[in-house]
Design an enzyme around this catalytic site. Structure first.
Site, short mmCIF file in Angstrom:
data_model
loop_
_atom_site.label_atom_id
_atom_site.label_comp_id
_atom_site.label_asym_id
_atom_site.label_seq_id
_atom_site.Cartn_x
_atom_site.Cartn_y
_atom_site.Cartn_z
N THR A 121 6.34 0.91 1.93
CA THR A 121 7.34 1.66 2.86
C THR A 121 6.60 2.36 3.73
O THR A 121 6.00 3.35 3.12
CB THR A 121 8.22 2.29 1.67
N LYS A 125 15.28 0.49 4.82
CA LYS A 125 14.65 1.08 3.62
C LYS A 125 14.64 2.28 3.47
O LYS A 125 15.08 3.21 2.39
CB LYS A 125 13.07 0.37 3.40
N LYS A 180 7.30 11.30 0.14
CA LYS A 180 6.91 10.36 1.35
C LYS A 180 8.21 9.90 2.16
O LYS A 180 8.48 10.09 3.35
CB LYS A 180 5.84 9.28 1.14
N LEU A 187 0.78 -1.28 0.21
CA LEU A 187 0.06 0.08 -0.05
C LEU A 187 1.03 1.28 0.18
O LEU A 187 2.19 1.16 0.59
CB LEU A 187 -0.84 -0.23 1.26
N PRO A 188 0.39 2.37 -0.38
CA PRO A 188 1.02 3.71 -0.37
C PRO A 188 1.79 3.97 0.83
O PRO A 188 3.18 4.26 0.95
CB PRO A 188 0.05 4.68 -0.71
P1 NAD Z 1 0.80 2.41 -6.12
O1 NAD Z 1 0.02 3.89 -5.85
O2 NAD Z 1 0.98 2.32 -7.54
O3 NAD Z 1 -0.17 1.18 -5.60
C1 NAD Z 1 -0.88 1.22 -4.35
C2 NAD Z 1 -2.09 0.61 -4.74
O4 NAD Z 1 -2.76 0.43 -3.47
C3 NAD Z 1 -3.13 1.23 -5.61
O5 NAD Z 1 -3.27 0.19 -6.60
C4 NAD Z 1 -4.34 1.57 -4.63
O6 NAD Z 1 -5.57 1.34 -5.20
C5 NAD Z 1 -4.03 0.58 -3.69
N1 NAD Z 1 -4.78 0.91 -2.29
C6 NAD Z 1 -4.62 1.78 -1.68
N2 NAD Z 1 -5.58 1.77 -0.55
C7 NAD Z 1 -6.09 0.65 -0.55
C8 NAD Z 1 -7.12 -0.05 0.52
N3 NAD Z 1 -7.48 0.44 1.48
N4 NAD Z 1 -7.51 -1.35 -0.12
C9 NAD Z 1 -6.95 -1.83 -0.93
N5 NAD Z 1 -5.97 -1.16 -2.20
C10 NAD Z 1 -5.75 -0.08 -1.57
O7 NAD Z 1 2.18 2.49 -5.40
P2 NAD Z 1 3.40 1.41 -5.59
O8 NAD Z 1 4.36 2.27 -6.49
O9 NAD Z 1 2.87 0.25 -6.08
O10 NAD Z 1 4.01 1.50 -4.04
C11 NAD Z 1 3.52 0.86 -3.01
C12 NAD Z 1 4.40 0.80 -2.04
O11 NAD Z 1 5.71 0.38 -2.29
C13 NAD Z 1 4.77 2.28 -1.46
O12 NAD Z 1 4.82 2.28 0.01
C14 NAD Z 1 5.99 2.54 -2.14
O13 NAD Z 1 6.63 3.66 -1.33
C15 NAD Z 1 6.82 1.29 -2.01
N6 NAD Z 1 7.81 1.15 -3.28
C16 NAD Z 1 7.52 1.67 -4.48
C17 NAD Z 1 8.50 1.22 -5.33
C18 NAD Z 1 8.28 1.65 -6.89
O14 NAD Z 1 9.34 1.67 -7.61
N7 NAD Z 1 6.94 2.09 -7.14
C19 NAD Z 1 9.65 0.56 -5.16
C20 NAD Z 1 9.84 0.07 -3.84
C21 NAD Z 1 9.00 0.52 -2.87
#
Ligand code: NAD
Length: 295
Positions: free
Chosen positions: A96, A171, A246, A65-66
């Site tokens: 994260t 992280k 964030k 999740l975000p």
């Molecule tokens: P994203 O915004 O693409 O995905 C988050 C998903 O969570 C969305 O599809 C959203 O609809 C869903 N969501 C939110 N609230 C929800 C709920 N209550 N129930 C069900 N689904 C829900 O974000 P991301 O890029 O996939 O990143 C996710 C996490 O991973 C973050 O914490 C980010 O910091 C971390 N991260 C991202 C990357 C990257 O390269 N994108 C790399 C490492 C870590």
């Protein structure tokens, strides 16, 4: 093969869930976006009608999740998912988030006989798709050993950083460095380009010189230098500027709590934050190059 509930199928969670399905696990998925769910269902995942339905009966639950507020809301205060799980369930949170929230949520889990560990990842969307992520786990040894075979379906390097929250601290340190590196790489490339250099030639030179780093090697921020990176697809997909803001905020909070100096991290946070405020928050974080180009 395990019964897995997977919540959060965004840029990272989507491909991670696909890899669990491909490895033969029974995966029930839930996301607020129907399109995100469809991509996993296409390869054999089962769509759940709600977060609760994804976790009921699961042996392991993975969340991606975000931010901390989403994780806390889902498991504790809003959806109260811990109370719907079978005692003995292992929850692996790969989002994260701040270490303190991870620790509070983990403590709440124990009231329901559930084990919660933090397992944030590094490796970006390409690593998520290829199943080569690095997992940085915080939690008891026994839970780490239980999670490892599942994490190996989605990642290549699985580290045990320490107790609950330790994964998030490691992280945050990594992402603070990444933010600094990406901003520095974009700044240097922009300097060269403004002085007549070809960005590809300059990148090749620095890759064989002391400026070499991850951003330059795998995630060049200048459009057209590298194929298959967000910079070459209008900064779509990848790791959003908002998420980098964030993470740099988490680094700042962590530094305040521990009275550590993080001047470079603070500067990087300000740069990405200004970039986001100019309306670029949803773009990939390598778009910081455009910030330098325009300023
Ligand atoms: P994203 O915004 O693409 O995905 C988050 C998903 O969570 C969305 O599809 C959203 O609809 C869903 N969501 C939110 N609230 C929800 C709920 N209550 N129930 C069900 N689904 C829900 O974000 P991301 O890029 O996939 O990143 C996710 C996490 O991973 C973050 O914490 C980010 O910091 C971390 N991260 C991202 C990357 C990257 O390269 N994108 C790399 C490492 C870590």
């Amino acid at each position: 093969m395990a019964k897995v509930g997977f919540i959060g199928l965004g840029n990272m969670g989507g491909p991670m869930a696909v890899n669990l399905v491909k490895a033969g696990h029974e995966v029930r998925v839930f996301d607020l976006s129907a399109d995100a769910m469809a991509k996993v269902v296409e390869v054999g995942g089962q769509a759940a009608g709600s977060a609760e339905s994804a976790v009921v009966g699961a042996e392991v639950v993975v969340s991606m999740l975000p931010a901390g507020v989403h994780v806390e809301g889902l498991f504790v205060s809003r959806d109260k998912l811990f109370s719907k799980m079978t005692p003995g369930t292992l929850v692996i949170d790969s989002s994260t988030i701040d270490a303190a929230t991870a620790q509070q949520v983990a403590a709440k889990a124990t009231e329901f006989g559930v084990t919660f560990i933090d397992a944030p990842v590094s490796g970006g969307t390409a690593g998520a798709a290829a199943g080569t992520l690095t997992f940085i786990v915080g939690g008891p040894e026994e839970a780490f050993n239980r999670a490892k075979p599942l994490l190996e379906c989605m990642g290549k390097n699985i580290f045990h950083a320490g107790d609950v929250g330790a994964g998030q601290i490691a992280k945050v340190c990594n992402n603070m460095m990444l933010g600094i590196l990406m901003a520095g790489t974009a700044e240097a490339l922009n300097l060269g380009i403004k002085n007549g250099l070809d960005p590809k030639v300059l990148s090749d030179i620095m890759l064989k010189s002391s400026g070499r780093n991850w951003a330059l090697e795998l995630y060049n921020p200048v459009p057209g230098v590298m194929e298959n990176v967000p910079a070459s697809r209008d900064y779509q997909g990848g790791f959003m500027v908002d998420l980098m803001v964030k993470d740099l905020g988490l680094a700042l909070e962590t530094s305040i709590k521990s009275q550590s100096s993080t001047p470079m991290g603070s500067l990087a946070r300000n740069l990405f934050s200004l970039h986001a405020k100019q309306g670029q928050g949803k773009l990939d974080f390598s778009s910081i190059y455009q910030f330098f180009k325009q300023s």
